[in-house]
Enzyme design. Structure first.
Site, mmCIF file in Angstrom:
data_model
loop_
_atom_site.group_PDB
_atom_site.id
_atom_site.type_symbol
_atom_site.label_atom_id
_atom_site.label_comp_id
_atom_site.label_asym_id
_atom_site.label_seq_id
_atom_site.Cartn_x
_atom_site.Cartn_y
_atom_site.Cartn_z
ATOM 1 C CB ILE A 179 -0.959 -0.023 1.212
ATOM 2 C CG1 ILE A 179 -1.980 -1.166 1.031
ATOM 3 C CG2 ILE A 179 -1.663 1.326 1.377
ATOM 4 C CD1 ILE A 179 -2.928 -1.374 2.211
ATOM 5 C CE1 TYR A 231 -6.018 -7.474 10.085
ATOM 6 C CE2 TYR A 231 -7.281 -6.139 11.618
ATOM 7 C CZ TYR A 231 -6.279 -6.252 10.679
ATOM 8 O OH TYR A 231 -5.542 -5.145 10.332
ATOM 9 C CE LYS A 258 -4.077 -2.260 10.893
ATOM 10 N NZ LYS A 258 -2.887 -1.463 10.513
ATOM 11 C CB ILE A 304 -4.949 -4.592 -0.872
ATOM 12 C CG1 ILE A 304 -5.995 -3.469 -0.876
ATOM 13 C CG2 ILE A 304 -4.020 -4.471 -2.073
ATOM 14 C CD1 ILE A 304 -5.412 -2.058 -0.847
HETATM 15 P P1 NAD Z 1 3.088 -4.801 3.350
HETATM 16 O O1 NAD Z 1 3.584 -6.103 3.868
HETATM 17 O O2 NAD Z 1 3.471 -4.412 1.976
HETATM 18 O O3 NAD Z 1 3.469 -3.623 4.349
HETATM 19 C C1 NAD Z 1 3.639 -3.823 5.728
HETATM 20 C C2 NAD Z 1 4.931 -3.130 6.072
HETATM 21 O O4 NAD Z 1 5.188 -3.150 7.471
HETATM 22 C C3 NAD Z 1 6.143 -3.802 5.384
HETATM 23 O O5 NAD Z 1 6.816 -2.845 4.596
HETATM 24 C C4 NAD Z 1 6.996 -4.228 6.558
HETATM 25 O O6 NAD Z 1 8.376 -4.166 6.287
HETATM 26 C C5 NAD Z 1 6.586 -3.199 7.596
HETATM 27 N N1 NAD Z 1 7.014 -3.562 8.938
HETATM 28 C C6 NAD Z 1 6.687 -4.663 9.667
HETATM 29 N N2 NAD Z 1 7.373 -4.663 10.829
HETATM 30 C C7 NAD Z 1 8.123 -3.525 10.836
HETATM 31 C C8 NAD Z 1 9.066 -2.962 11.740
HETATM 32 N N3 NAD Z 1 9.371 -3.570 12.914
HETATM 33 N N4 NAD Z 1 9.674 -1.783 11.423
HETATM 34 C C9 NAD Z 1 9.379 -1.177 10.255
HETATM 35 N N5 NAD Z 1 8.502 -1.652 9.344
HETATM 36 C C10 NAD Z 1 7.898 -2.821 9.637
HETATM 37 O O7 NAD Z 1 1.477 -4.868 3.501
HETATM 38 P P2 NAD Z 1 0.363 -3.747 3.364
HETATM 39 O O8 NAD Z 1 -0.894 -4.497 3.188
HETATM 40 O O9 NAD Z 1 0.773 -2.750 2.387
HETATM 41 O O10 NAD Z 1 0.338 -3.097 4.819
HETATM 42 C C11 NAD Z 1 0.449 -1.712 5.065
HETATM 43 C C12 NAD Z 1 -0.579 -1.267 6.105
HETATM 44 O O11 NAD Z 1 -1.868 -1.368 5.542
HETATM 45 C C13 NAD Z 1 -0.598 -2.078 7.386
HETATM 46 O O12 NAD Z 1 -0.817 -1.226 8.493
HETATM 47 C C14 NAD Z 1 -1.816 -2.944 7.198
HETATM 48 O O13 NAD Z 1 -2.348 -3.339 8.434
HETATM 49 C C15 NAD Z 1 -2.723 -1.992 6.470
HETATM 50 N N6 NAD Z 1 -3.858 -2.571 5.754
HETATM 51 C C16 NAD Z 1 -3.676 -3.586 4.876
HETATM 52 C C17 NAD Z 1 -4.775 -4.107 4.196
HETATM 53 C C18 NAD Z 1 -4.637 -5.266 3.237
HETATM 54 O O14 NAD Z 1 -5.617 -5.943 2.989
HETATM 55 N N7 NAD Z 1 -3.461 -5.510 2.682
HETATM 56 C C19 NAD Z 1 -6.042 -3.578 4.415
HETATM 57 C C20 NAD Z 1 -6.200 -2.511 5.315
HETATM 58 C C21 NAD Z 1 -5.085 -2.026 5.985
HETATM 59 O O1 0WE Z 2 -3.634 -5.548 8.420
HETATM 60 C C1 0WE Z 2 -3.584 -6.469 7.641
HETATM 61 C C2 0WE Z 2 -2.375 -7.379 7.652
HETATM 62 C C3 0WE Z 2 -2.050 -7.779 9.067
HETATM 63 C C4 0WE Z 2 -0.910 -8.732 9.235
HETATM 64 C C5 0WE Z 2 -0.718 -9.828 8.426
HETATM 65 C C6 0WE Z 2 0.341 -10.697 8.681
HETATM 66 C C7 0WE Z 2 0.560 -11.941 7.873
HETATM 67 C C8 0WE Z 2 1.990 -12.418 7.944
HETATM 68 C C9 0WE Z 2 -0.060 -8.537 10.308
HETATM 69 N N1 0WE Z 2 0.956 -9.381 10.568
HETATM 70 C C10 0WE Z 2 1.172 -10.435 9.787
HETATM 71 N N2 0WE Z 2 2.192 -11.286 10.112
HETATM 72 C C11 0WE Z 2 2.598 -12.287 9.297
HETATM 73 O O2 0WE Z 2 3.510 -13.061 9.654
HETATM 74 N N3 0WE Z 2 -4.632 -6.695 6.772
HETATM 75 C C12 0WE Z 2 -5.789 -5.828 6.853
HETATM 76 C C13 0WE Z 2 -4.682 -7.801 5.799
HETATM 77 C C14 0WE Z 2 -5.398 -8.934 6.479
HETATM 78 O O3 0WE Z 2 -4.735 -9.727 7.351
HETATM 79 C C15 0WE Z 2 -5.658 -10.630 7.846
HETATM 80 C C16 0WE Z 2 -6.911 -10.381 7.284
HETATM 81 C C17 0WE Z 2 -6.759 -9.287 6.402
HETATM 82 C C18 0WE Z 2 -7.815 -8.642 5.600
HETATM 83 C C19 0WE Z 2 -5.483 -11.635 8.787
HETATM 84 C C20 0WE Z 2 -6.580 -12.422 9.139
HETATM 85 C C21 0WE Z 2 -7.835 -12.193 8.580
HETATM 86 C C22 0WE Z 2 -8.029 -11.169 7.635
#
Ligand code: NAD
Ligand code: 0WE
Length: 260
Positions: free
Chosen positions: A20, A155, A162, A191
């Protein structure tokens, strides 16, 4: 119309081209912002550097947000390079994989602390570290998910984290308002990023999401990038402490049963 001309943005949470943070970085670049990018650790450097170069960004610094010294160091380097900063994006979340399945009540004390530290406290720590160099008219932005409000199976501790992150947005908005700095969150629909890969049941819920949501489309990182530009630009001048849903309207549904 370039909405971020003359602004400097620091982006935390870039892992790869599916992140993202990458959707936000691309949109900020298109809107004329100067960029600083930070990533979690050495393992990601090889991936992040070419992405940064492609948007003309030469400030690329590691920062593990669980380490106060690394936060202080990246803030110091940003101050040296940019002097002042307008925008800070926090796109970081983490819990141990085994906390993201099964019963929420099985969350361990250590797993709870880790999820809160990386996913919640880090936003506050970054806000404090950058506060002295934030320009009036600036904005902080974080990413959240609907699992903070309603139960999203598996989750678990991330939903609790969150909820705390969204509360942090309101308290930070109150703290930084007098300085002319706004603080908001985007609640994105699911995503397929690294953080969603291998999450049990993700594929099914991703498909169901598009079937049920009012717009019947999944959310992209470009969709989030567009909303991020809005929230961090002067178009959103009086928007602070808010959670903006970028979720195809999913959150307005009460009942997910369809008629016919
Ligand atoms: P992503 O894995 O691309 O990004 C997560 C990032 O967190 C990575 O760049 C990782 O290196 C970083 N991170 C984890 N531990 C860290 C640490 N100790 N220090 C610094 N960085 C650290 O995945 P994403 O989906 O782009 O996630 C970005 C944000 O969006 C997160 O807060 C996630 O919860 C939120 N989000 C994701 C979704 C989804 O469905 N993918 C939906 C809503 C919100
Ligand atoms: O915020 C997130 C990602 C959260 C996340 C996911 C992982 C997977 C790998 C945080 N930590 C980890 N650690 C790992 O080792 N989302 C909103 C995406 C997400 O994650 C889920 C979801 C959705 C949506 C986890 C369970 C159920 C739904």
């Amino acid at each position: 119309m370039r909405l971020l001309e003359g602004k400097t943005a620091m982006i935390f949470g870039l892992a790869n081209e599916r992140s993202i943070a990458w959707g936000i970085t691309k949109a900020f670049h298109e809107h004329g912002a100067a960029l600083g990018i930070s990533y979690a650790g050495e393992a990601l450097e090889r991936r992040v550097t070419p992405l940064a170069e492609s948007v003309g960004c030469s400030f690329v610094e590691p920062c593990d947000v669980s380490d106060d010294a690394q936060i202080a160091s990246v803030a110091d380097k940003a101050q040296q390079r940019f002097g002042e900063v307008d925008i800070l994006v926090h796109a970081i979340g983490f819990a141990k994989r085994d906390e993201l399945s099964g019963h929420y009540y099985n969350t361990s004390r250590a797993g709870f602390h880790l999820a809160m530290d990386i996913s919640v406290y880090s936003f506050t720590a970054l806000a404090r570290a950058f506060q002295p160099m934030l320009r009036p008219g600036g904005a902080l932005l974080t990413l959240t998910y609907y699992g903070s409000e309603k139960v999203s199976p598996n989750y678990n501790v991330m939903g609790v984290a969150k909820a705390a992150l969204e509360a942090s947005v309101r308290y930070l908005a109150y703290d930084l308002g007098p300085q002319g700095v706004r603080v908001n969150a985007i609640s994105a629909g699911p995503i397929r990023t690294l953080a969603a890969a291998g999450v049990s049941g993700f594929k099914t819920m991703y498909r169901r999401f598009a079937e049920l949501a009012p717009l019947h489309e999944n959310v992209t990182i470009e969709d989030v990038g567009g909303a991020a530009v809005f929230l961090c630009s002067s178009l959103a001048a009086k928007v602070t402490g808010e959670v903006l849903f970028v979720d195809s309207g999913y959150n307005v549904l009460g009942i997910t049963e369809t008629v016919e």
